[in-house]
Design an enzyme around this catalytic site. Structure first.
Site, PDB file in Angstrom:
ATOM      1  N   LYS A   1       3.840   5.672   3.077  1.00 60.08           N
ATOM      2  CA  LYS A   1       3.062   4.677   2.323  1.00 60.08           C
ATOM      3  C   LYS A   1       2.168   5.351   1.291  1.00 60.08           C
ATOM      4  O   LYS A   1       2.060   4.892   0.156  1.00 60.08           O
ATOM      5  CB  LYS A   1       2.221   3.822   3.273  1.00 60.08           C
ATOM      6  CG  LYS A   1       1.334   2.810   2.555  1.00 60.08           C
ATOM      7  CD  LYS A   1       0.554   1.960   3.531  1.00 60.08           C
ATOM      8  CE  LYS A   1      -0.584   2.716   4.161  1.00 60.08           C
ATOM      9  NZ  LYS A   1      -1.688   2.989   3.189  1.00 60.08           N
TER      10      LYS A   1
ATOM     11  N   HIS B   1       0.401   3.039  11.922  1.00 53.06           N
ATOM     12  CA  HIS B   1       0.038   4.254  12.650  1.00 53.06           C
ATOM     13  C   HIS B   1       0.818   4.358  13.958  1.00 53.06           C
ATOM     14  O   HIS B   1       1.335   5.431  14.307  1.00 53.06           O
ATOM     15  CB  HIS B   1      -1.460   4.255  12.992  1.00 53.06           C
ATOM     16  CG  HIS B   1      -2.370   4.276  11.816  1.00 53.06           C
ATOM     17  ND1 HIS B   1      -3.339   3.321  11.619  1.00 53.06           N
ATOM     18  CD2 HIS B   1      -2.480   5.132  10.768  1.00 53.06           C
ATOM     19  CE1 HIS B   1      -4.018   3.596  10.511  1.00 53.06           C
ATOM     20  NE2 HIS B   1      -3.510   4.690   9.971  1.00 53.06           N
TER      21      HIS B   1
ATOM     22  N   SER C   1      -1.656  -1.663   6.689  1.00 53.41           N
ATOM     23  CA  SER C   1      -2.729  -0.791   6.214  1.00 53.41           C
ATOM     24  C   SER C   1      -4.062  -1.256   6.770  1.00 53.41           C
ATOM     25  O   SER C   1      -4.312  -2.461   6.879  1.00 53.41           O
ATOM     26  CB  SER C   1      -2.795  -0.808   4.678  1.00 53.41           C
ATOM     27  OG  SER C   1      -3.933  -0.117   4.206  1.00 53.41           O
TER      28      SER C   1
END
EC number: 6.3.2.1
Length: 330
Positions: A169, A55, A205
């Site tokens: 992703k 992120h 993740s």
């Protein structure tokens, strides 16, 4: 703190402001309208929190390319919108906001449910076409893609014309978003950022924090299988079924396979033989946690001597995060 606006050098830092939190749609629109009126660029990155290095890499790019960077922090049970497919990993929205501001976000949007959805249950939804959604929904709750598309369409409508950042992703949701903004004439430019990988190849993740030690050790098999498939194509393999079998065989040794596919990168249609811009997509169930991965591949011709080219970075070159911090290790 880097979240102080003026990302592309237009001198709009005073309009964008340093990192602040707002709670109303009107505040978001006022900030975005002011920056656009002054000739600036607005960026938006949609996330449900539990920020990690993947992120933050997207946020840093957004902050560098835009004069106002906006990110929501909102996740609550909303009838007709939310889905059981959203994993229950820990979220600390105050900590997430601090990380976002430090990476360059100017505006964090933290609305109450009543602000976002004043009339419940929600009766209107964006429903992706079956050819985009149906083949992939078996991995999780079938409503997940609808939920994501509906929520992001709402955010794009709130923010107005913007650059909408997301990651490669989650290739299937990315493809759905690209088609959605075209089909619905939404004034958002989708900006896809490369997959961020840890040193062992696993995608960064939030789901990684839910893995047991054994599953965490096995999870890099997803990327190892993808790289083995790419190597087979580079060696001349053009039979898509052979590549699918290779992927399933490698991954099933460590976890049940949700899917292992070779598709057209734009339409998600299954291909055979291999030719054109392709995506290898895999998902597996690690004791209840579904992990996804993908790589891009260009096969210039379907002939046996055609050139194949990988279109993603090598393992560890995008990001390697400390394993001791869940926000940077997965």
């Amino acid at each position: 703190m880097s979240g102080n606006g003026g990302g592309i050098g237009t001198g709009l830092g005073s309009l964008a402001g340093s990192g602040r939190t707002v709670t109303t749609i009107a505040e978001v629109r006022a900030a975005a309208d002011a920056v656009r009126a002054a000739g600036g660029r607005v960026g938006f990155f949609g996330t449900s929190g539990a920020l990690h290095e993947g992120h933050l890499t997207v946020i840093r790019r957004m902050a560098a390319e835009c004069d106002l960077s906006i990110m929501p922090l909102f996740l609550a049970p909303v009838p007709g919108v939310t889905s059981d497919a959203v994993p229950a990993y820990d979220r600390d929205f105050d900590a997430d906001a601090a990380l976002a501001f430090d990476a360059g976000v100017n505006l964090v949007f933290r609305p109450a449910v009543a602000e976002m959805y004043p009339a419940l249950p929600v009766r209107t939804a964006v429903v992706p076409a079956d050819e985009l959604a149906a083949p992939w929904e078996g991995a999780e709750d079938p409503s997940f893609l609808r939920m994501a598309a509906t929520a992001l369409a709402k955010y794009y409508n709130i923010v107005g014309p913007c650059r909408a950042y997301t990651g490669e992703k989650d290739w299937v949701p990315l493809t759905v978003l690209r088609r959605m903004v075209v089909d619905l004439s939404i004034r958002a430019e989708i900006v896809a950022c490369p997959v961020v990988r840890l040193a062992d190849g696993l995608c960064a993740s939030s789901r990684n924090s839910r893995l047991s030690a054994a599953d965490r050790a096995a999870a890099p098999t997803l990327y190892a299988a993808l790289t083995a498939a790419v190597a087979a194509v580079e060696a001349g393999e053009r039979d898509a079924e052979a590549i699918r079998s290779l992927l399933r065989r490698r991954i099933s040794a460590v976890a049940p396979v949700d899917y292992a596919e070779v598709v057209d990168a734009t339409t998600l249609a299954r291909v055979d033989p291999l030719a054109g811009e392709l995506r290898l997509l895999v998902s597996a169930d690690f004791t209840g946690t579904h992990l996804f991965d993908n790589v891009g591949l260009t096969v210039r011709d379907a002939d046996a001597d055609a050139d194949a080219r990988v279109t993603v970075p090598a393992v560890g070159t995008t990001a390697a995060a400390p394993a001791t911090d869940r926000r940077t290790s997965g």
